[in-house]
Design a protein around this motif. Structure first.
Motif, PDB file in Angstrom:
ATOM      1  N   GLY A  96       0.965  -1.210   0.090  1.00 18.17           N
ATOM      2  CA  GLY A  96       0.053  -0.055  -0.050  1.00 18.17           C
ATOM      3  C   GLY A  96       0.826   1.215   0.010  1.00 18.17           C
ATOM      4  N   ILE A  97       0.053   2.212   0.139  1.00 13.53           N
ATOM      5  CA  ILE A  97       0.861   3.577   0.077  1.00 13.53           C
ATOM      6  C   ILE A  97       0.372   4.513   1.266  1.00 13.53           C
ATOM      7  CG2 ILE A  97       1.662   3.795  -2.555  1.00 13.53           C
ATOM      8  CD1 ILE A  97      -0.898   5.470  -2.707  1.00 13.53           C
ATOM      9  N   PRO A  98       1.109   5.386   1.666  1.00 13.48           N
ATOM     10  CA  PRO A  98       0.819   6.170   2.852  1.00 13.48           C
ATOM     11  C   PRO A  98      -0.480   7.156   2.507  1.00 13.48           C
ATOM     12  CG  PRO A  98       3.220   6.465   2.804  1.00 13.48           C
ATOM     13  CD  PRO A  98       2.722   5.784   1.341  1.00 13.48           C
ATOM     14  N   THR A  99      -1.552   7.371   3.319  1.00 10.29           N
ATOM     15  CA  THR A  99      -2.675   7.954   2.947  1.00 10.29           C
ATOM     16  C   THR A  99      -2.806   9.169   4.021  1.00 10.29           C
ATOM     17  OG1 THR A  99      -3.738   5.774   2.620  1.00 10.29           O
ATOM     18  CG2 THR A  99      -4.970   7.739   2.953  1.00 10.29           C
ATOM     19  N   LEU A 100      -3.129  10.252   3.064  1.00  7.12           N
ATOM     20  CA  LEU A 100      -3.481  11.531   3.784  1.00  7.12           C
ATOM     21  C   LEU A 100      -4.871  11.522   4.580  1.00  7.12           C
ATOM     22  CD1 LEU A 100      -2.539  14.136   0.916  1.00  7.12           C
ATOM     23  CD2 LEU A 100      -1.367  14.017   3.349  1.00  7.12           C
ATOM     24  N   LEU A 101      -4.866  11.715   5.833  1.00 11.56           N
ATOM     25  CA  LEU A 101      -5.994  11.846   6.752  1.00 11.56           C
ATOM     26  C   LEU A 101      -6.244  13.321   6.893  1.00 11.56           C
ATOM     27  CD1 LEU A 101      -5.419   8.852   9.139  1.00 11.56           C
ATOM     28  CD2 LEU A 101      -6.439   8.944   6.965  1.00 11.56           C
ATOM     29  N   ILE A 102      -5.281  14.111   7.112  1.00  4.89           N
ATOM     30  CA  ILE A 102      -5.518  15.579   7.363  1.00  4.89           C
ATOM     31  C   ILE A 102      -4.688  16.257   6.159  1.00  4.89           C
ATOM     32  CG2 ILE A 102      -5.576  17.640   8.823  1.00  4.89           C
ATOM     33  CD1 ILE A 102      -5.722  15.731  11.304  1.00  4.89           C
ATOM     34  N   LYS A 104      -3.781  19.915   4.770  1.00  3.98           N
ATOM     35  CA  LYS A 104      -3.563  21.522   5.126  1.00  3.98           C
ATOM     36  C   LYS A 104      -4.696  21.939   6.108  1.00  3.98           C
ATOM     37  CE  LYS A 104      -1.664  22.923   0.699  1.00  3.98           C
ATOM     38  NZ  LYS A 104      -1.998  23.687  -0.615  1.00  3.98           N
ATOM     39  N   GLY A 105      -4.918  21.049   7.175  1.00  2.00           N
ATOM     40  CA  GLY A 105      -5.724  21.312   8.088  1.00  2.00           C
ATOM     41  C   GLY A 105      -7.161  20.879   8.188  1.00  2.00           C
ATOM     42  N   LYS A 106      -7.535  20.030   6.918  1.00  3.31           N
ATOM     43  CA  LYS A 106      -9.003  19.636   6.537  1.00  3.31           C
ATOM     44  C   LYS A 106      -8.683  18.025   6.735  1.00  3.31           C
ATOM     45  CE  LYS A 106     -10.293  23.315   3.398  1.00  3.31           C
ATOM     46  NZ  LYS A 106     -10.747  23.521   2.147  1.00  3.31           N
ATOM     47  N   VAL A 107      -9.707  17.675   7.547  1.00  5.35           N
ATOM     48  CA  VAL A 107      -9.980  16.053   7.673  1.00  5.35           C
ATOM     49  C   VAL A 107     -10.494  15.513   6.355  1.00  5.35           C
ATOM     50  CG1 VAL A 107     -11.143  14.270   8.869  1.00  5.35           C
ATOM     51  CG2 VAL A 107     -10.290  16.216  10.093  1.00  5.35           C
ATOM     52  N   ILE A 108      -9.848  14.419   5.789  1.00  6.66           N
ATOM     53  CA  ILE A 108     -10.232  13.962   4.634  1.00  6.66           C
ATOM     54  C   ILE A 108     -11.186  12.508   4.956  1.00  6.66           C
ATOM     55  CG2 ILE A 108      -9.564  13.026   2.243  1.00  6.66           C
ATOM     56  CD1 ILE A 108      -8.898  15.951   2.832  1.00  6.66           C
ATOM     57  N   GLU A 109     -12.323  12.826   4.977  1.00 12.29           N
ATOM     58  CA  GLU A 109     -13.196  11.805   5.432  1.00 12.29           C
ATOM     59  C   GLU A 109     -13.252  10.325   4.803  1.00 12.29           C
ATOM     60  OE1 GLU A 109     -17.872  11.318   7.137  1.00 12.29           O
ATOM     61  OE2 GLU A 109     -17.477  12.886   5.710  1.00 12.29           O
ATOM     62  N   LEU A 122      -9.176   8.701  14.627  1.00 14.58           N
ATOM     63  CA  LEU A 122      -8.094   9.877  14.394  1.00 14.58           C
ATOM     64  C   LEU A 122      -7.783  10.630  15.485  1.00 14.58           C
ATOM     65  CD1 LEU A 122      -6.590  11.027  12.203  1.00 14.58           C
ATOM     66  CD2 LEU A 122      -8.540  12.550  11.816  1.00 14.58           C
ATOM     67  N   LEU A 123      -8.849  10.883  16.306  1.00 13.32           N
ATOM     68  CA  LEU A 123      -8.637  12.006  17.676  1.00 13.32           C
ATOM     69  C   LEU A 123      -7.887  11.379  18.608  1.00 13.32           C
ATOM     70  CD1 LEU A 123     -11.981  13.752  17.952  1.00 13.32           C
ATOM     71  CD2 LEU A 123      -9.917  14.521  16.995  1.00 13.32           C
ATOM     72  N   THR A 124      -7.963   9.942  18.746  1.00 12.25           N
ATOM     73  CA  THR A 124      -7.397   9.048  19.714  1.00 12.25           C
ATOM     74  C   THR A 124      -5.794   8.964  19.423  1.00 12.25           C
ATOM     75  OG1 THR A 124      -9.328   7.727  20.342  1.00 12.25           O
ATOM     76  CG2 THR A 124      -7.020   6.792  20.857  1.00 12.25           C
ATOM     77  N   THR A 145       2.240   1.057   7.831  1.00  9.65           N
ATOM     78  CA  THR A 145       2.359   0.125   9.294  1.00  9.65           C
ATOM     79  C   THR A 145       1.318   0.558   9.990  1.00  9.65           C
ATOM     80  OG1 THR A 145       3.569   1.911  10.133  1.00  9.65           O
ATOM     81  CG2 THR A 145       5.073   0.309   9.014  1.00  9.65           C
ATOM     82  N   GLY A 146       0.434   1.456   9.531  1.00  9.93           N
ATOM     83  CA  GLY A 146      -0.667   1.572  10.669  1.00  9.93           C
ATOM     84  C   GLY A 146      -0.584   2.784  11.657  1.00  9.93           C
ATOM     85  N   ASP A 147       0.897   3.277  11.677  1.00 12.65           N
ATOM     86  CA  ASP A 147       1.122   4.309  12.313  1.00 12.65           C
ATOM     87  C   ASP A 147       0.639   5.673  11.664  1.00 12.65           C
ATOM     88  OD1 ASP A 147       2.005   5.619  14.774  1.00 12.65           O
ATOM     89  OD2 ASP A 147       4.193   5.711  14.009  1.00 12.65           O
ATOM     90  N   ILE A 148       0.495   6.681  12.474  1.00 12.19           N
ATOM     91  CA  ILE A 148       0.290   8.233  11.644  1.00 12.19           C
ATOM     92  C   ILE A 148       1.233   9.211  12.210  1.00 12.19           C
ATOM     93  CG2 ILE A 148      -1.481  10.050  12.218  1.00 12.19           C
ATOM     94  CD1 ILE A 148      -3.733   8.039  12.764  1.00 12.19           C
ATOM     95  N   SER A 149       1.678   9.740  11.180  1.00 11.99           N
ATOM     96  CA  SER A 149       2.642  10.619  11.238  1.00 11.99           C
ATOM     97  C   SER A 149       1.895  12.249  11.086  1.00 11.99           C
ATOM     98  CB  SER A 149       3.530  10.606  10.205  1.00 11.99           C
ATOM     99  OG  SER A 149       4.298   9.339  10.151  1.00 11.99           O
TER     100      SER A 149
END
Length: 241
Positions: A96-102, A104-109, A122-124, A145-149
């Motif tokens: 897989g590839i890394p995925t943007l969750l936020i 430029k300050g916007k949550v990508i639902e 996400l908040l946790t 890996t499931g970690d969030i940067s």
């Protein structure tokens, strides 16, 4: 008594052999931290562990068959690592590839949903990283890996304030007053606000409560609102390809 001794000897010998095989296979694949394991590595590790356990206690299976199977799984893991190192397309398929969750300050639902995340997950994860205020974050990336940067906004990047003699004040906690379109009544009351105030704040910005995926409020009445289904450009969505 003899049967007990024979069975015990069998298990000890098989367990020692399986431990030696696992050690040798681990040396071949190379050291990796748990957080560096891909999904395929994880599945392979579990399967090899099950085979080793079966080899240790099952007298109906010849000792060499589990070793062959474990060796094949190890070869699969090594082959996958080779492919991901040599081929971008192979890497996308296998790890897989890394995925943007936020972004430029916007949550990508849609990216949250794609990986079975919700806003609470996400908040946790962000709180674990030390980020209690979503408005301080520029980018959040779900790694393979499931970690969030997390990359915070410029003004909120870590520094040692005592080294530059800057006076500081303690930040208060942030309350989530809307989560996924639902009003957190208890949090709203704890912040000394009511439903009328909330409706006014949301509507004055041209939004509806049902369209809000997250709204936070701090002790100084600073508000951050994240809307559902926020979109980013295709080239930004594929930022890590």
């Amino acid at each position: 008594m003899n049967n007990f001794l024979d069975a015990t000897s069998f298990v000890i010998c098989r367990a020692a052999l399986s431990s030696l095989v696992i050690f040798l296979l681990a040396k071949i694949t190379g050291p990796r931290q748990i957080t560096q394991l891909t999904f395929l590595d994880y599945i392979t590790g579990i399967t090899i562990g099950n085979l080793a356990a079966e080899m240790s206690v099952n007298s109906d299976i010849p000792w060499y068959l589990p070793i062959i199977a474990m060796s094949l799984y190890t070869f699969l893991s090594i082959s996958a690592a080779f492919i991901t190192n040599k081929s971008i397309n192979g890497r996308k398929i296998l790890t897989g590839i890394p995925t943007l969750l936020i972004f430029k300050g916007k949550v990508i639902e849609k990216n949250l949903s794609k990986h079975n995340f919700d806003i609470n997950d996400l908040l946790t994860q962000l709180r674990v990283k030390g980020y209690f205020n979503l408005s301080n974050i520029e980018y959040a990336i779900l790694e393979t890996t499931g970690d969030i940067s997390v990359l915070p906004k410029e003004n909120y990047r870590p520094t040692i304030l005592k080294d530059i003699s800057v006076p500081t004040t303690q930040s208060g906690l942030f309350a989530n007053v809307i989560i996924d379109g639902n009003i957190m009544e208890a949090n709203l009351r704890n912040m000394k606000k009511d439903r009328k105030w909330l409706d006014n704040e949301v509507s004055s910005r041209g939004y509806k409560i049902k369209d809000v995926i997250l709204m936070t409020l701090d002790s100084e009445d600073n508000i951050n609102i994240q809307l559902k289904n926020q979109k980013i450009k295709d080239d930004e969505d594929n930022y890590f390809l």
